[in-house]
Design a protein around this motif. Structure first.
Motif, PDB file in Angstrom:
ATOM      1  N   ALA A  26       0.863  -1.191   0.000  1.00 13.38           N
ATOM      2  CA  ALA A  26       0.000   0.000   0.000  1.00 13.38           C
ATOM      3  C   ALA A  26       0.893   1.232   0.000  1.00 13.38           C
ATOM      4  O   ALA A  26       1.869   1.291   0.748  1.00 13.38           O
ATOM      5  CB  ALA A  26      -0.892   0.014   1.241  1.00 13.38           C
ATOM      6  N   ILE A  27       0.516   2.204  -0.821  1.00 11.65           N
ATOM      7  CA  ILE A  27       1.209   3.497  -0.818  1.00 11.65           C
ATOM      8  C   ILE A  27       0.162   4.542  -0.450  1.00 11.65           C
ATOM      9  O   ILE A  27      -0.843   4.697  -1.157  1.00 11.65           O
ATOM     10  CB  ILE A  27       1.836   3.801  -2.194  1.00 11.65           C
ATOM     11  CG1 ILE A  27       2.855   2.704  -2.566  1.00 11.65           C
ATOM     12  CG2 ILE A  27       2.501   5.172  -2.183  1.00 11.65           C
ATOM     13  CD1 ILE A  27       3.447   2.855  -3.962  1.00 11.65           C
ATOM     14  N   ALA A 200      -4.900   6.671   8.805  1.00 13.61           N
ATOM     15  CA  ALA A 200      -3.704   6.400   9.606  1.00 13.61           C
ATOM     16  C   ALA A 200      -2.964   5.229   8.981  1.00 13.61           C
ATOM     17  O   ALA A 200      -3.569   4.373   8.328  1.00 13.61           O
ATOM     18  CB  ALA A 200      -4.075   6.060  11.056  1.00 13.61           C
ATOM     19  N   VAL A 201      -1.646   5.208   9.174  1.00 18.52           N
ATOM     20  CA  VAL A 201      -0.849   4.067   8.708  1.00 18.52           C
ATOM     21  C   VAL A 201      -0.247   3.367   9.918  1.00 18.52           C
ATOM     22  O   VAL A 201      -0.042   3.974  10.970  1.00 18.52           O
ATOM     23  CB  VAL A 201       0.297   4.505   7.759  1.00 18.52           C
ATOM     24  CG1 VAL A 201      -0.243   5.168   6.501  1.00 18.52           C
ATOM     25  CG2 VAL A 201       1.276   5.416   8.486  1.00 18.52           C
ATOM     26  N   ALA A 202       0.034   2.059   9.746  1.00 14.20           N
ATOM     27  CA  ALA A 202       0.741   1.290  10.765  1.00 14.20           C
ATOM     28  C   ALA A 202       1.552   0.241  10.015  1.00 14.20           C
ATOM     29  O   ALA A 202       1.417   0.109   8.791  1.00 14.20           O
ATOM     30  CB  ALA A 202      -0.245   0.611  11.719  1.00 14.20           C
ATOM     31  N   ALA A 203       2.402  -0.488  10.735  1.00 17.11           N
ATOM     32  CA  ALA A 203       3.154  -1.552  10.089  1.00 17.11           C
ATOM     33  C   ALA A 203       2.164  -2.548   9.491  1.00 17.11           C
ATOM     34  O   ALA A 203       1.295  -3.074  10.197  1.00 17.11           O
ATOM     35  CB  ALA A 203       4.058  -2.242  11.093  1.00 17.11           C
ATOM     36  N   ARG A 204       2.247  -2.733   8.197  1.00 19.34           N
ATOM     37  CA  ARG A 204       1.458  -3.728   7.443  1.00 19.34           C
ATOM     38  C   ARG A 204      -0.040  -3.431   7.393  1.00 19.34           C
ATOM     39  O   ARG A 204      -0.830  -4.322   7.078  1.00 19.34           O
ATOM     40  CB  ARG A 204       1.684  -5.144   8.004  1.00 19.34           C
ATOM     41  CG  ARG A 204       3.149  -5.555   7.910  1.00 19.34           C
ATOM     42  CD  ARG A 204       3.366  -7.045   8.053  1.00 19.34           C
ATOM     43  NE  ARG A 204       4.730  -7.338   7.692  1.00 19.34           N
ATOM     44  CZ  ARG A 204       5.759  -7.334   8.549  1.00 19.34           C
ATOM     45  NH1 ARG A 204       5.561  -7.080   9.825  1.00 19.34           N
ATOM     46  NH2 ARG A 204       6.976  -7.583   8.142  1.00 19.34           N
ATOM     47  N   SER A 205      -0.461  -2.212   7.711  1.00 21.71           N
ATOM     48  CA  SER A 205      -1.890  -1.910   7.526  1.00 21.71           C
ATOM     49  C   SER A 205      -2.130  -0.414   7.361  1.00 21.71           C
ATOM     50  O   SER A 205      -1.319   0.414   7.784  1.00 21.71           O
ATOM     51  CB  SER A 205      -2.721  -2.445   8.704  1.00 21.71           C
ATOM     52  OG  SER A 205      -2.527  -1.652   9.840  1.00 21.71           O
ATOM     53  N   GLN A 212      -9.692  -1.345   8.551  1.00 17.75           N
ATOM     54  CA  GLN A 212      -8.265  -1.596   8.636  1.00 17.75           C
ATOM     55  C   GLN A 212      -7.910  -2.563   7.505  1.00 17.75           C
ATOM     56  O   GLN A 212      -8.427  -3.696   7.478  1.00 17.75           O
ATOM     57  CB  GLN A 212      -7.948  -2.226  10.011  1.00 17.75           C
ATOM     58  CG  GLN A 212      -6.522  -2.049  10.491  1.00 17.75           C
ATOM     59  CD  GLN A 212      -6.216  -0.635  10.983  1.00 17.75           C
ATOM     60  OE1 GLN A 212      -7.121   0.080  11.424  1.00 17.75           O
ATOM     61  NE2 GLN A 212      -4.962  -0.228  10.889  1.00 17.75           N
ATOM     62  N   LEU A 213      -7.074  -2.127   6.564  1.00 16.67           N
ATOM     63  CA  LEU A 213      -6.719  -2.990   5.426  1.00 16.67           C
ATOM     64  C   LEU A 213      -5.309  -3.530   5.629  1.00 16.67           C
ATOM     65  O   LEU A 213      -4.389  -2.769   5.945  1.00 16.67           O
ATOM     66  CB  LEU A 213      -6.782  -2.211   4.114  1.00 16.67           C
ATOM     67  CG  LEU A 213      -8.115  -1.504   3.811  1.00 16.67           C
ATOM     68  CD1 LEU A 213      -8.031  -0.786   2.462  1.00 16.67           C
ATOM     69  CD2 LEU A 213      -9.271  -2.508   3.802  1.00 16.67           C
ATOM     70  N   TRP A 217       3.451  -4.601   3.185  1.00 18.67           N
ATOM     71  CA  TRP A 217       4.302  -3.436   3.472  1.00 18.67           C
ATOM     72  C   TRP A 217       3.518  -2.161   3.137  1.00 18.67           C
ATOM     73  O   TRP A 217       2.717  -2.165   2.192  1.00 18.67           O
ATOM     74  CB  TRP A 217       5.583  -3.463   2.621  1.00 18.67           C
ATOM     75  CG  TRP A 217       6.702  -2.672   3.252  1.00 18.67           C
ATOM     76  CD1 TRP A 217       6.911  -1.339   3.186  1.00 18.67           C
ATOM     77  CD2 TRP A 217       7.766  -3.191   4.057  1.00 18.67           C
ATOM     78  NE1 TRP A 217       8.030  -0.979   3.891  1.00 18.67           N
ATOM     79  CE2 TRP A 217       8.586  -2.109   4.425  1.00 18.67           C
ATOM     80  CE3 TRP A 217       8.110  -4.479   4.498  1.00 18.67           C
ATOM     81  CZ2 TRP A 217       9.717  -2.257   5.229  1.00 18.67           C
ATOM     82  CZ3 TRP A 217       9.235  -4.627   5.282  1.00 18.67           C
ATOM     83  CH2 TRP A 217      10.029  -3.524   5.641  1.00 18.67           C
ATOM     84  N   VAL A 218       3.739  -1.112   3.925  1.00 17.73           N
ATOM     85  CA  VAL A 218       3.061   0.169   3.700  1.00 17.73           C
ATOM     86  C   VAL A 218       4.115   1.272   3.529  1.00 17.73           C
ATOM     87  O   VAL A 218       5.083   1.336   4.297  1.00 17.73           O
ATOM     88  CB  VAL A 218       2.145   0.520   4.899  1.00 17.73           C
ATOM     89  CG1 VAL A 218       1.550   1.917   4.740  1.00 17.73           C
ATOM     90  CG2 VAL A 218       1.033  -0.523   5.044  1.00 17.73           C
TER      91      VAL A 218
END
Ligand SMILES: Cc1cc2nc3c(=O)[nH]c(=O)nc-3n(C[C@H](O)[C@H](O)[C@H](O)COP(=O)(O)OP(=O)(O)OC[C@H]3O[C@@H](n4cnc5c(N)ncnc54)[C@H](O)[C@@H]3O)c2cc1C
Length: 364
Positions: A26-27, A200-205, A212-213, A217-218
């Motif tokens: 995801a970007i 919001a971004v987090a590790a792997r989501s 929450q997708l 890697w994000v």
């Protein structure tokens, strides 16, 4: 440090191989960084989705679209450091190869740029030129130009008796590049989700519209939209687009004025950009009368041939900047954040993206 030239064959960006199991990536953000990442990750075989609140692929709204596209590692040394300089040199070498395979033309060239100063402004100009000369390697140092030498390079310039050439600087047409990068990324298989803001971004989501997708890697490249997860602020910049048929200008010009910096950048189609203010404000309203008067008066004072040019468009946007005005590349397993490209995003983005791509290698 090697000197890049427009004619040398550009080094290839080192891509992380997708290997047997491509990553789901995801970007967050389809601005300058997001498009460069999407292009290269999709070409490497990964399954890429890009999220951006913008309605379409033009890039309008991103600072990358508004930018003048000067690739000025030396001139930027006035406010930047050696790290930005090194990233700039590397990016100058990477740009020709990056745009070469894109659908649609992208003007990128390296004819140098000019610093100019009016009589009476020698003090302010010398301070900048001496500072830059002290920070740059000798082969990149500003070279003083005589009046005949300046007239030979840029016959329409007048009224600025002090001139220096920065021989290795370049420029890119940002509007062309934003469109072509997105088209190239899509052709390579990247999927752009327009009209979708990441909360919001987090590790792997990523969190998006209450959902929450999950990804492998994000990449968080939301510019000023990364707040509050990063302490990024927007620095207002205003710029004018002129239609100036008959005006001869081959390279970007910076006027070293004691009160404000003004640059003039030629583009294809008889276009000339005049910019840019730098104001500590997140106001995105249209350009002010004061900025218009100051920028255009200064531009006209060195390029009188602009008198009959038409102002066809104006732009205001925010440069994403961190508290120290330096770029950041932060990595944890499953999440890479790149931000704070401030006033030199086009200058340094390819080299930063190259480094960001290396962050994937451990799990590729
Ligand atoms: C007037 C002006 C002149 C400039 N001139 C130059 C120049 O001559 N040379 C140079 O090197 N640089 C220049 N710059 C700087 C350059 O444009 C920036 O450094 C660069 O665009 C930053 O890239 P970015 O990808 O981080 O941000 P942007 O290009 O701004 O992209 C950020 C993207 O994130 C998206 N986004 C925001 N919030 C969210 C969210 N919640 N979810 C998903 N997506 C989101 C936005 O819609 C946008 O598409 C200039 C900038 C301005 C404003």
């Amino acid at each position: 440090m090697s000197t890049p030239t427009g004619s040398a064959s550009p080094p290839a960006i080192h891509l992380p191989p997708a290997g047997r199991s491509p990553l789901r990536i995801a970007i967050a953000g389809a601005g300058l960084l997001g498009r460069l990442l999407a292009l290269q990750l999709a070409r490497a075989g990964h399954a890429v989705q890009v999220f951006d609140p913008a309605p379409d692929a033009t890039g309008r709204g991103a600072a990358g679209w508004t930018a003048a596209g000067m690739l000025s590692p030396v001139a930027e040394l006035e406010s930047a450091d050696d790290h930005v300089f090194a990233l700039g040199l590397r990016s100058l070498a990477l740009w020709p190869g990056l745009v070469a395979g894109l659908p649609g033309p992208v003007d990128v060239h390296q004819r140098g740029s000019l610093l100019l100063a009016h009589r009476g402004d020698e003090g302010a100009a010398s301070r900048v030129v001496d500072l830059v000369r002290a920070k740059a390697p000798p082969e990149h140092a500003p070279r003083g130009l005589s009046a005949p030498a300046l007239a030979e390079l840029e016959p329409d310039l007048r009224g600025a008796p002090h001139a220096w050439l920065l021989p290795h600087e370049g420029q890119i047409d940002t509007v062309q590049a934003m469109g072509a990068l997105a088209q190239g990324a899509m052709a390579a298989g990247a999927v752009f989700r327009w009209g979708q803001a990441v909360d919001a971004v987090a590790a792997r989501s990523v969190r998006l519209g209450g959902q929450q997708l999950a990804f492998d890697w994000v990449f968080d490249v939301r510019g000023t939209g990364a707040r509050p997860q990063l302490p990024v602020r927007g620095v207002r910049g205003e710029i004018l687009h002129l239609h100036a048929p008959g005006v001869r200008l081959s390279r970007p010009i910076r006027l070293l004025h004691p009160r404000h910096r003004v640059y003039i950048v030629p583009r294809a189609g008889d276009r000339v950009l005049v910019g840019a203010s730098e104001i500590e404000s997140e106001d995105r309203s249209p350009i002010s009368l004061r900025s218009t008067v100051e920028l255009l008066a200064a531009a006209h004072s060195v390029l009188p041939a602009l008198a009959e040019a038409r102002v066809v468009h104006t732009e205001t946007n925010l440069r994403p900047a961190l508290p120290d005005n330096l770029p950041v590349l932060a990595v944890e397993a499953g999440l890479t954040q790149v931000n704070g490209l401030f006033r030199h995003g086009w200058l340094i983005a390819p080299a930063l993206v190259e480094r960001a791509l290396h962050t994937l290698e451990p799990c590729a």
